[in-house]
Design an enzyme around this catalytic site. Structure first.
Site, PDB file in Angstrom:
ATOM      1  N   ASP A  42      -2.406   6.995   2.585  1.00  0.00           N
ATOM      2  CA  ASP A  42      -1.717   7.979   1.917  1.00  0.00           C
ATOM      3  C   ASP A  42      -0.519   7.335   1.336  1.00  0.00           C
ATOM      4  O   ASP A  42       0.076   8.106   0.445  1.00  0.00           O
ATOM      5  CB  ASP A  42      -1.486   9.241   2.757  1.00  0.00           C
ATOM      6  CG  ASP A  42      -0.450   8.743   3.989  1.00  0.00           C
ATOM      7  OD1 ASP A  42       0.012   7.725   4.065  1.00  0.00           O
ATOM      8  OD2 ASP A  42      -0.267   9.529   4.714  1.00  0.00           O
ATOM      9  N   GLY A  43      -0.221   6.192   1.366  1.00  0.00           N
ATOM     10  CA  GLY A  43       1.066   5.684   0.684  1.00  0.00           C
ATOM     11  C   GLY A  43       2.387   6.274   1.211  1.00  0.00           C
ATOM     12  O   GLY A  43       3.297   6.047   0.791  1.00  0.00           O
TER      13      GLY A  43
ATOM     14  N   ARG B 116       5.848 -13.503   0.731  1.00  0.00           N
ATOM     15  CA  ARG B 116       5.425 -13.576   2.240  1.00  0.00           C
ATOM     16  C   ARG B 116       4.337 -14.861   2.189  1.00  0.00           C
ATOM     17  O   ARG B 116       4.010 -15.320   1.152  1.00  0.00           O
ATOM     18  CB  ARG B 116       4.570 -12.324   2.366  1.00  0.00           C
ATOM     19  CG  ARG B 116       5.258 -10.951   2.367  1.00  0.00           C
ATOM     20  CD  ARG B 116       4.445 -10.063   1.993  1.00  0.00           C
ATOM     21  NE  ARG B 116       4.987  -8.646   1.373  1.00  0.00           N
ATOM     22  CZ  ARG B 116       5.304  -7.933   2.144  1.00  0.00           C
ATOM     23  NH1 ARG B 116       5.106  -7.885   3.584  1.00  0.00           N
ATOM     24  NH2 ARG B 116       6.096  -6.768   1.826  1.00  0.00           N
TER      25      ARG B 116
ATOM     26  N   ASP C 152       9.418  -5.915   8.239  1.00  0.00           N
ATOM     27  CA  ASP C 152       8.526  -5.080   8.837  1.00  0.00           C
ATOM     28  C   ASP C 152       8.612  -4.588  10.087  1.00  0.00           C
ATOM     29  O   ASP C 152       7.796  -5.331  11.045  1.00  0.00           O
ATOM     30  CB  ASP C 152       7.099  -5.540   8.448  1.00  0.00           C
ATOM     31  CG  ASP C 152       6.593  -4.759   7.298  1.00  0.00           C
ATOM     32  OD1 ASP C 152       7.181  -3.663   7.113  1.00  0.00           O
ATOM     33  OD2 ASP C 152       5.489  -5.284   6.552  1.00  0.00           O
TER      34      ASP C 152
ATOM     35  N   ASP D 280       1.132 -11.548   6.721  1.00  0.00           N
ATOM     36  CA  ASP D 280       1.961 -10.817   5.639  1.00  0.00           C
ATOM     37  C   ASP D 280       3.175 -10.301   6.002  1.00  0.00           C
ATOM     38  O   ASP D 280       4.094  -9.702   5.072  1.00  0.00           O
ATOM     39  CB  ASP D 280       0.939  -9.614   5.223  1.00  0.00           C
ATOM     40  CG  ASP D 280       0.550  -8.819   6.197  1.00  0.00           C
ATOM     41  OD1 ASP D 280      -0.027  -9.285   7.305  1.00  0.00           O
ATOM     42  OD2 ASP D 280       0.775  -7.643   6.291  1.00  0.00           O
TER      43      ASP D 280
ATOM     44  N   ARG E 164      14.556  -0.423   1.202  1.00  0.00           N
ATOM     45  CA  ARG E 164      14.922  -1.775   1.817  1.00  0.00           C
ATOM     46  C   ARG E 164      15.514  -2.604   0.995  1.00  0.00           C
ATOM     47  O   ARG E 164      15.274  -2.694  -0.179  1.00  0.00           O
ATOM     48  CB  ARG E 164      13.538  -2.145   2.402  1.00  0.00           C
ATOM     49  CG  ARG E 164      13.556  -3.591   2.992  1.00  0.00           C
ATOM     50  CD  ARG E 164      12.125  -3.648   3.860  1.00  0.00           C
ATOM     51  NE  ARG E 164      11.259  -4.110   3.268  1.00  0.00           N
ATOM     52  CZ  ARG E 164       9.794  -4.107   3.866  1.00  0.00           C
ATOM     53  NH1 ARG E 164       9.939  -3.760   5.223  1.00  0.00           N
ATOM     54  NH2 ARG E 164       8.919  -4.550   3.296  1.00  0.00           N
TER      55      ARG E 164
ATOM     56  N   LYS F 169       9.990   2.174   0.683  1.00  0.00           N
ATOM     57  CA  LYS F 169       8.646   2.054   1.495  1.00  0.00           C
ATOM     58  C   LYS F 169       8.550   3.722   1.835  1.00  0.00           C
ATOM     59  O   LYS F 169       9.194   4.433   2.297  1.00  0.00           O
ATOM     60  CB  LYS F 169       9.109   1.370   2.849  1.00  0.00           C
ATOM     61  CG  LYS F 169       8.094   1.138   3.636  1.00  0.00           C
ATOM     62  CD  LYS F 169       8.384   0.047   4.863  1.00  0.00           C
ATOM     63  CE  LYS F 169       7.586  -0.109   5.720  1.00  0.00           C
ATOM     64  NZ  LYS F 169       8.009  -1.050   6.821  1.00  0.00           N
TER      65      LYS F 169
ATOM     66  N   GLY G  51       0.895  -1.385  -0.018  1.00  0.00           N
ATOM     67  CA  GLY G  51      -0.027   0.083   0.061  1.00  0.00           C
ATOM     68  C   GLY G  51       0.841   1.359   0.067  1.00  0.00           C
ATOM     69  O   GLY G  51       0.476   2.305  -0.270  1.00  0.00           O
ATOM     70  N   ARG G  52       2.132   1.196   0.162  1.00  0.00           N
ATOM     71  CA  ARG G  52       3.027   2.207   0.327  1.00  0.00           C
ATOM     72  C   ARG G  52       4.620   1.880  -0.032  1.00  0.00           C
ATOM     73  O   ARG G  52       5.426   2.631   0.240  1.00  0.00           O
ATOM     74  CB  ARG G  52       3.011   3.059   1.680  1.00  0.00           C
ATOM     75  CG  ARG G  52       3.337   2.023   2.901  1.00  0.00           C
ATOM     76  CD  ARG G  52       3.564   2.943   4.333  1.00  0.00           C
ATOM     77  NE  ARG G  52       3.959   2.271   5.442  1.00  0.00           N
ATOM     78  CZ  ARG G  52       4.151   2.453   6.281  1.00  0.00           C
ATOM     79  NH1 ARG G  52       4.288   3.646   6.491  1.00  0.00           N
ATOM     80  NH2 ARG G  52       4.371   1.591   7.325  1.00  0.00           N
TER      81      ARG G  52
HETATM   82  P1  AMP Z   1       2.041  -3.420   7.847  1.00  0.00           P
HETATM   83  O1  AMP Z   1       1.538  -3.346   9.080  1.00  0.00           O
HETATM   84  O2  AMP Z   1       3.274  -2.296   7.704  1.00  0.00           O
HETATM   85  O3  AMP Z   1       2.504  -4.504   7.667  1.00  0.00           O
HETATM   86  O4  AMP Z   1       1.074  -2.759   6.923  1.00  0.00           O
HETATM   87  C1  AMP Z   1      -0.054  -3.584   6.511  1.00  0.00           C
HETATM   88  C2  AMP Z   1      -0.674  -3.186   5.462  1.00  0.00           C
HETATM   89  O5  AMP Z   1      -1.272  -1.736   5.363  1.00  0.00           O
HETATM   90  C3  AMP Z   1       0.254  -3.318   3.903  1.00  0.00           C
HETATM   91  O6  AMP Z   1      -0.621  -3.886   2.973  1.00  0.00           O
HETATM   92  C4  AMP Z   1       0.684  -1.788   3.934  1.00  0.00           C
HETATM   93  O7  AMP Z   1       1.125  -1.675   2.544  1.00  0.00           O
HETATM   94  C5  AMP Z   1      -0.353  -1.187   4.134  1.00  0.00           C
HETATM   95  N1  AMP Z   1      -0.241   0.188   4.708  1.00  0.00           N
HETATM   96  C6  AMP Z   1       0.419   0.721   5.893  1.00  0.00           C
HETATM   97  N2  AMP Z   1       0.692   1.961   5.877  1.00  0.00           N
HETATM   98  C7  AMP Z   1       0.012   2.533   4.837  1.00  0.00           C
HETATM   99  C8  AMP Z   1      -0.234   3.706   4.309  1.00  0.00           C
HETATM  100  N3  AMP Z   1       0.354   4.842   5.035  1.00  0.00           N
HETATM  101  N4  AMP Z   1      -0.670   3.859   3.075  1.00  0.00           N
HETATM  102  C9  AMP Z   1      -1.380   2.862   2.401  1.00  0.00           C
HETATM  103  N5  AMP Z   1      -1.030   1.499   2.840  1.00  0.00           N
HETATM  104  C10 AMP Z   1      -0.516   1.382   3.940  1.00  0.00           C
HETATM  105 MG    MG Z   2       3.689  -5.536   6.167  1.00  0.00          MG
END
Ligand code: AMP
Ligand code: MG
Length: 484
Positions: free
Chosen positions: A123-124, A181, A260, A250, A174, A111, A90-91
């Site tokens: 917001d990515g 995964r 992560d 994931d 990274r 990232k 997502g980002r």
């Molecule tokens: P994480 O907890 O970092 O493993 O993130 C879980 C999911 O949320 C993954 O698909 C990430 O890409 C997405 N994600 C986390 N933060 C953001 C963000 N600010 N914008 C878009 N997607 C996000």
């Molecule tokens: Mg993750």
């Protein structure tokens, strides 16, 4: 080859289209380099020294993508705190696969590089604190000899991201052996197309386990190998008191690297129930739960392999269950051997397990510091300090001394075994928070000092003292927020 030394050879995009989306990072207004890992760059065969600060910043902000890069975001799914969700980068955006001078294939990934089709309203973007946290902890893990993704650089993007308050936005680069995964397999298993899981499976074997190609049951070999790697990884985490904090499926990669770094932290006082994540209310991912959660995640992985394990569903289930149950045995063995190492035991004696458990129980009752207690034992003389004057500790110490006499190796070897298993410095959470706070305000010196100290975590030396103290009550950081 580009002038930076990139040697791209992108294979992930050969997977069916459902697995990825090609796209570019979102341009940023004013990137600035915060930290660059030059020693990692050298290992990767990359050289940025003849580039200006602006050129480096533009590269690591994604504004100037190397020509052969083919950036894409990955699709995946995952169980988050036990609940299944469709996810995806997502980002994050993978630049592509780079081949190092030693012939290793690594993913380079941004990232915080802007939204993707998988952003689900996010917001990515990322804030500077969480990106530097990942940089600090992943590099500390590497120095601790623990499999991990690495951090090559962090840049600020000249923009604000809005969390509880506006914060400087940042992008981390990274480096990972891959980003395949458990959740990628879960995504593949969900497709209405057996070919999806088969192609991901073949790809994974080729990339990570080419040597099992000739074996009879390749899916089972893959499953067993992933089980082994995860048991190894969790054993390392337990050794150094690391709490990952978001062991969602994931966030578990098949390569066996730690990945992560969100609300992760190292435990100070020994307490098996230690949790840092602000969202882990039930303690699902507490320190002592990590082995059980790893096994749970591996069971989710095994489920995705069922169609490949055997044409007969019941037979496939039986094979998968047997392998998953085997995790307990593999982990127990590794864990006991690791704990033996922490107190310098060679050979195996029947009293070893109770000797170790009793020490941990004493530490728990005493609220003793996990890292420092083991460090204090790593001397020829008994440890000094009020806590060690108690009868309970003296009794344990005497039992330990008797056990050491049964060692098959001399005392000197015992001490060096302990010294290689017990770090003298870890990224203590209160220190990390102080550094992130300073960096967010523009002062990078504390970050540089901490990174330098963490490079040699098994080498005790005078200048470490201030990094070895556990937090004072007012310094204690009880919660760490997710890297979102
Ligand atoms: P994480 O907890 O970092 O493993 O993130 C879980 C999911 O949320 C993954 O698909 C990430 O890409 C997405 N994600 C986390 N933060 C953001 C963000 N600010 N914008 C878009 N997607 C996000
Ligand atoms: Mg993750």
């Amino acid at each position: 080859m580009t002038s930076f030394g990139f040697k791209f050879d992108n294979t992930y995009l050969h997977l069916p289209k459902a697995f990825h989306t090609k796209l570019l990072p979102t341009p940023v207004s004013k990137p600035e380099l915060v930290v660059l890992n030059t020693s990692l760059a050298t290992d990767l065969g990359l050289n940025f020294s003849d580039k200006s600060a602006e050129q480096q910043a533009a590269l690591f902000a994604g504004s100037q993508i190397p020509e052969e890069a083919e950036p894409f975001a990955q699709a995946y799914a995952g169980h988050q705190f036990g609940h299944f969700t469709m996810l995806g980068d997502g980002r994050a955006i993978v630049w592509g696969e780079h081949i190092t001078p030693r012939g290793q294939r690594v993913d380079l990934q941004f990232k915080g590089s802007g939204p993707t089709p998988y952003s689900r309203g996010g917001d990515g973007r990322a804030a500077i604190g969480p990106m530097l946290r990942e940089y600090i902890i992943s590099e500390a893990m590497h120095a601790l000899n623990i499999p991990t993704t690495r951090s090559l650089a962090v840049v600020t993007n000249g923009e604000q991201v809005y969390r509880e308050t506006p914060l400087p936005g940042a992008i981390l680069t990274r480096v990972a052996s891959s980003h395949i995964r458990v959740g990628t397999f879960q995504f593949a298993a969900l497709q209405q197309d057996r070919e999806a899981i088969k192609s991901l499976f073949d790809y994974t074997i080729k990339r990570h386990l080419p040597h099992i190609e000739e074996k009879q049951n390749k899916p089972l070999s893959l499953l067993k190998s992933v089980i082994e790697k995860q048991a190894e990884l969790i054993t390392h985490w337990m050794r150094v008191g690391f709490v990952h904090g978001v062991m969602n499926t994931d966030n578990m990669v098949l390569s066996g690297e730690t990945i992560d770094y969100g609300p992760c932290a190292f435990m100070d006082t020994y307490d098996p129930n230690t949790v840092f994540s602000s969202i882990d209310h039930m303690g699902r991912y507490a320190y002592a739960n990590q082995p059980a959660i790893a096994q749970w995640n591996l069971a989710r992985f095994a489920e995705t392999l069922l169609p490949l394990l055997d044409d007969d569903f019941d037979k496939a289930k039986e094979v998968a269950e047997e392998a998953i149950n085997g995790f307990g045995v593999v982990y127990k063995e590794k864990s006991l051997s690791m704990l033996r190492g922490k107190i310098g035991l060679f050979g195996e004696q029947s009293e070893d397990e109770s000797l170790i458990t009793d020490l941990l129980m004493w530490m728990h009752q005493q609220n003793a510091d996990y890292t420092n207690t083991f460090m204090d034992l790593t001397n020829e003389l008994p440890p000094k300090g009020e806590r060690y004057e108690s009868d309970a500790f003296k009794e344990w110490y005497a039992r330990w001394q008797v056990r050491l006499t049964k060692n098959t190796e001399p005392l000197e070897s015992s001490l060096s075994l302990m010294r290689s298993n017990n770090p003298v410095v870890i990224p203590r959470n209160h220190r990390v928070e102080q550094v992130l706070d300073a960096a967010t305000k523009g002062d990078l010196q504390p970050l540089k000092n901490l990174l330098a100290v963490l490079q040699e975590p098994y080498n005790n030396r005078r200048d470490l003292k201030s990094y070895q103290f556990p937090p004072k009550p007012e310094e204690k950081v009880c919660q760490t927020f997710c890297g979102t």
